[in-house]
Enzyme design. Structure first.
Site, PDB file in Angstrom:
ATOM      1  N   GLY A   7      -2.672  10.172   0.964  1.00 17.34           N
ATOM      2  CA  GLY A   7      -2.872  11.059  -0.179  1.00 17.34           C
ATOM      3  C   GLY A   7      -3.882  10.561  -1.192  1.00 17.34           C
ATOM      4  N   GLU A   8      -4.321  11.485  -2.045  1.00 17.71           N
ATOM      5  CA  GLU A   8      -5.239  11.152  -3.143  1.00 17.71           C
ATOM      6  C   GLU A   8      -4.392  11.089  -4.424  1.00 17.71           C
ATOM      7  OE1 GLU A   8      -8.584  10.411  -4.207  1.00 17.71           O
ATOM      8  OE2 GLU A   8      -7.387  10.417  -6.057  1.00 17.71           O
TER       9      GLU A   8
ATOM     10  N   CYS B 255       0.879  -1.164   0.000  1.00 19.64           N
ATOM     11  CA  CYS B 255       0.000   0.000   0.000  1.00 19.64           C
ATOM     12  C   CYS B 255       0.921   1.220   0.000  1.00 19.64           C
ATOM     13  CB  CYS B 255      -0.889  -0.059   1.246  1.00 19.64           C
ATOM     14  SG  CYS B 255      -1.969   1.349   1.397  1.00 19.64           S
TER      15      CYS B 255
ATOM     16  N   CYS C 176     -11.347  13.573   4.544  1.00 22.27           N
ATOM     17  CA  CYS C 176     -12.447  12.626   4.753  1.00 22.27           C
ATOM     18  C   CYS C 176     -12.612  12.413   6.263  1.00 22.27           C
ATOM     19  CB  CYS C 176     -12.153  11.299   4.070  1.00 22.27           C
ATOM     20  SG  CYS C 176     -11.958  11.471   2.290  1.00 22.27           S
TER      21      CYS C 176
HETATM   22  S1  SF4 Z   1      -5.968   9.845   2.316  1.00 21.30           S
HETATM   23 FE1  SF4 Z   1      -7.791   9.111   1.171  1.00 21.30          FE
HETATM   24  S2  SF4 Z   1      -9.337   8.705   2.732  1.00 21.30           S
HETATM   25 FE2  SF4 Z   1      -7.756   9.962   3.685  1.00 21.30          FE
HETATM   26  S3  SF4 Z   1      -8.474  12.098   3.501  1.00 21.30           S
HETATM   27 FE3  SF4 Z   1      -7.174  11.669   1.719  1.00 21.30          FE
HETATM   28  S4  SF4 Z   1      -8.582  10.960   0.137  1.00 21.30           S
HETATM   29 FE4  SF4 Z   1      -9.704  10.827   2.075  1.00 21.30          FE
END
Ligand code: SF4
Length: 349
Positions: A165-166, A107, A118
């Site tokens: 992260g996104e 991961c 989120c």
């Molecule tokens: S890492 Fe993923 S789940 Fe966490 S705040 Fe960012 S987008 Fe949302």
């Protein structure tokens, strides 16, 4: 003066660099293969280059390698590792072994922190500091691959962009890192083994399709209507479910990726049969597998884990209605390495 990391150059740029040292262009390809195929972390290792060229490269460039800051192993075998980057930021990667299925999954993180906040996520409580470079992402892969071989005698079989992260908000570097991992001139790993997890960045999904990036996609769905989803995922305000589903359909029609919906189940929030019905409606547009995920407690979050009874009933309902569904018990939760828990918390342990 800080030297530039040699890994920030493309093959074309490396050709210009070796030419400027008076060397033939094919040397650039050798350097490229040392870096991206053999995972070299210094110029000394590049033994098919002349000593003179290695010295010149060493004088002009560097490798800002990741420095391991902490490592914890869960009772279920999951290994979480923290890495310090050149600017002292810390990120984490997680190795998830499932020996009985011959699966060893990395991961990987794609940003330092995350801007999307989120409600259920520990990373989202950290502010986004910056995007990772392609080589910082690639190096997590290299290092965790070695770790997997060392600890479990098996190389990685899968990579999920599901760490901090996104990924689609760091589109260019994430796609470059995928290229480095999969390009036959580089590591040559199969794209079928890579899953990119997104909170639903519509433009990014369409761009993946247009750029012909053939990775699998996991949508962090977590709620099947806009009202509920916006309550726990602010990104839903600007990327409505209908648009996200349309983008996924567009990608499916073009590239036929495997698509999964990730659904963390929260008590009295998204665990009813009405929620299951709404979710089912979203699975009609392309083949999709639903992963129901156990919620892992995150400090300061006002959401609770749904009961096993509710989870099982919800999953059975979907299966009975023909939706491919699995319930994923969380891995690594005793070391805060489970889904949504990555937040560099080692100092509190
Ligand atoms: S890492 Fe993923 S789940 Fe966490 S705040 Fe960012 S987008 Fe949302």
């Amino acid at each position: 003066m800080n030297k530039t990391d040699i890994r920030s150059y493309s093959l074309d740029q490396l050709e210009n660099i070796v030419s400027s040292f008076g060397e033939p262009k094919f040397k650039a390809k050798q350097i490229y293969q040392w870096i991206w195929q053999k995972g070299a972390m210094n110029f000394e290792q590049m033994t098919n280059l002349s000593k003179k060229l290695r010295e010149e490269l060493n004088n002009a460039f560097t490798f800002n390698t990741l420095i391991r800051t902490h490592q914890q192993q869960s009772i279920d075998g999951t290994v979480k590792t923290g890495w310090q980057l050149q600017d002292n930021s810390i990120i984490e990667s997680v190795l998830i072994p499932v020996p009985k299925d011959n699966r060893y999954t990395l991961c990987v993180s794609s940003q330092v922190g995350c801007s999307l906040a989120c409600a259920f996520c520990a990373t989202g409580q950290l502010k986004k500091v910056r995007n990772l470079t392609d080589y910082e992402i690639f190096e997590q892969f290299l290092k965790v691959n070695s770790m997997s071989k060392e600890i479990y005698g098996h190389q990685l079989t899968n990579i999920v962009y599901m760490g901090m992260g996104e990924p689609l908000l760091n589109y260019n570097n994430v796609v470059k890192s995928i290229d480095k991992i999969t390009n036959p001139l580089a590591f040559g790993y199969s794209t079928k083994r890579i899953t990119l997890s997104t909170s639903g960045i519509t433009k990014g999904i369409v761009r993946l399709a247009d750029d012909d990036i053939k990775v699998n996609i996991a949508l962090s769905l977590h709620a099947a209507d806009d009202d509920k989803r916006s309550k726990i995922m602010p990104i839903n305000e600007t990327n409505k479910l209908r648009d996200v589903i349309d983008a996924l359909k567009y990608m499916y029609d073009k590239n036929k990726p495997r698509i999964g919906f990730e659904y963390i189940m929260f008590k009295d929030f998204n665990d009813s049969i009405e929620d299951a019905n709404k979710l089912m409606k979203l699975t009609k547009f392309f083949p999709v597998k639903v992963n129901i995920i156990e919620y892992n407690y995150v400090e300061g979050v006002n959401l609770k884990k749904a009961s096993d009874e509710k989870v099982n009933k919800f999953a059975k309902y979907l299966v009975d209605h023909g939706v491919m569904t699995t319930v994923r018990r969380s891995r690594g939760k005793d070391i805060d390495a489970a889904c949504g828990q990555l937040a560099n918390k080692i100092e509190n342990k």
